[in-house]
Design a protein around this motif. Structure first.
Motif, short mmCIF file in Angstrom:
data_model
loop_
_atom_site.label_atom_id
_atom_site.label_comp_id
_atom_site.label_asym_id
_atom_site.label_seq_id
_atom_site.Cartn_x
_atom_site.Cartn_y
_atom_site.Cartn_z
N VAL A 173 0.85 -1.16 0.05
CA VAL A 173 -0.01 0.10 0.15
C VAL A 173 0.73 1.20 -0.11
O VAL A 173 0.60 2.18 -0.33
CB VAL A 173 -1.05 0.16 1.32
N GLU A 184 3.39 5.91 -5.58
CA GLU A 184 2.29 5.62 -6.55
C GLU A 184 2.91 5.05 -8.11
O GLU A 184 2.14 4.64 -8.82
CB GLU A 184 1.42 6.68 -6.62
N PRO A 197 3.43 -3.00 -10.50
CA PRO A 197 2.94 -3.73 -9.63
C PRO A 197 4.01 -4.74 -8.97
O PRO A 197 3.77 -4.84 -7.64
CB PRO A 197 1.94 -4.76 -10.50
N ALA A 205 5.73 -2.91 -6.39
CA ALA A 205 4.92 -2.80 -5.14
C ALA A 205 5.13 -3.95 -4.38
O ALA A 205 5.09 -3.85 -3.26
CB ALA A 205 3.51 -2.37 -5.72
N ALA A 258 -4.44 -5.84 -1.96
CA ALA A 258 -3.67 -4.49 -2.00
C ALA A 258 -3.42 -3.84 -3.22
O ALA A 258 -3.37 -2.84 -3.45
CB ALA A 258 -2.68 -4.72 -0.97
N LEU A 259 -3.04 -4.67 -4.32
CA LEU A 259 -2.42 -4.36 -5.57
C LEU A 259 -3.83 -3.69 -6.26
O LEU A 259 -3.74 -2.55 -6.83
CB LEU A 259 -1.99 -5.42 -6.39
N ARG A 293 -4.51 -0.41 -5.36
CA ARG A 293 -3.62 0.58 -5.84
C ARG A 293 -4.25 0.69 -7.43
O ARG A 293 -3.55 1.55 -8.22
CB ARG A 293 -2.45 -0.10 -6.12
N ARG A 306 4.38 0.14 -15.41
CA ARG A 306 3.05 -0.19 -14.90
C ARG A 306 2.06 -0.93 -15.45
O ARG A 306 1.03 -0.47 -16.17
CB ARG A 306 2.43 1.33 -14.53
N ARG A 358 -2.43 -1.22 -15.76
CA ARG A 358 -2.88 -0.01 -15.20
C ARG A 358 -3.44 0.66 -16.15
O ARG A 358 -2.99 0.64 -17.21
CB ARG A 358 -1.64 0.67 -14.36
#
Lengths: 194, 194
Positions: free
Chosen positions: A71, A75, A79, A82, A132-133, A136, B191, B194
């Protein structure tokens, strides 16, 4: 309530692990664990629901740490980056527990019921990380694939960390395993690892 | 031995799955399964050890197929490509069983004991595939990482395949999930998903 016992929780966990190793998990009773720790059964049950719980006590805290790492990742993080942040956060929890983790693993591997329980905890961790992903903004199936790929890194890094004579930190081994995963999945790369 | 019953094994499996869906797995007895299939309990026990075995009957054959796919991949195949060959071989086993797989999954998700059993079968499959990779000369930790990464593709592809209204084949969805995994793990990619 009995009198306050200093470090009762840790003493009980240590005594339990010793006895599981010496006599086997199934053969050990809560009475024996309490006695070894110099405490009463009543004190044991103030800290743990049963003798299995002693081994899985930390899994909630571990999951919270890993999820908060995901989390809290920048930003802009992809993925899998993270996920790496989640693994890094989880590594901290294990840092000074290598010998405990080795002993615990030996107990779990020796017992089918405990192996099942461990698999369920890992599946639950994977699901929480995928969640959690998604939180995001990562879409499916990317979220589940990144979570599962991160779990692969976690499992392999952890196994290396508890191997006899291994001295690298869990954090280092997770990073190495992540790099290795990226090499393995790199399109067109010539037979990595051979 | 009773007289030979045509397709007894398949009839029992079909009856069991119907009853597990209608009444719940725990509430269903072997006697009821046999009755629904128009067979005797004795015939049931000639084919299955217990009512749980009906649901995990194919896991040995599935594992053999997947392992033989890995073993039979071209010598030049990278570890993850050998895993893809294993998944492709496994896909064939499921091909005409989508509705059965959907029903089976609904039964398993609803029962903790069955979920545990499923996780153990998947862990066993992953270990067998890592072993097959080591047999191809793939070193650790690459073998375990490739096996776990392949299992991630399998799990995600399979979940998509049994989703309501999904029409793509399992083989197609496995290939898509593998491509997605490669995108997720590609170093420096912006990313994905997304």
């Amino acid at each position: 309530m009995g009198r306050w016992e200093p470090n009762a929780r840790e003493r009980l966990a240590k005594a339990a692990l010793e006895l599981y190793r010496e006599r086997g998990y199934e053969q050990t009773t809560v009475a024996e664990i309490a006695k070894r720790a110099g405490l009463t059964e009543r004190t044991f049950f103030r800290h743990y629901a049963d003798k299995r719980e002693v081994l899985f006590d930390g899994s909630g805290a571990l999951q919270e740490l890993a999820v908060s790492g995901v989390v809290g990742a920048p930003e802009s993080a992809a993925p899998l980056d993270a996920m790496a942040a989640g693994l890094e956060a989880a590594s901290g929890w294990f840092a000074d527990r290598r010998e405990h983790a080795r002993q615990r693993q030996a107990v779990i591997v020796a017992n089918a019921e405990l192996r099942e329980r461990e698999l369920i905890k890992l599946a639950s961790l994977s699901a929480a990380l995928a969640d959690a992903l998604r939180g995001r903004g990562v879409a499916e199936p990317t979220a589940s694939l990144a979570a599962e790929a991160g779990m692969a890194v976690f499992k392999v890094g952890f196994q290396r960390w508890i191997a006899e004579a291994e001295e690298a930190t869990l954090s280092q081994l997770m990073r190495e395993s992540m790099a290795e995963l990226k090499a393995v999945t790199a399109h067109g790369q010539a037979r990595p690892g051979r």
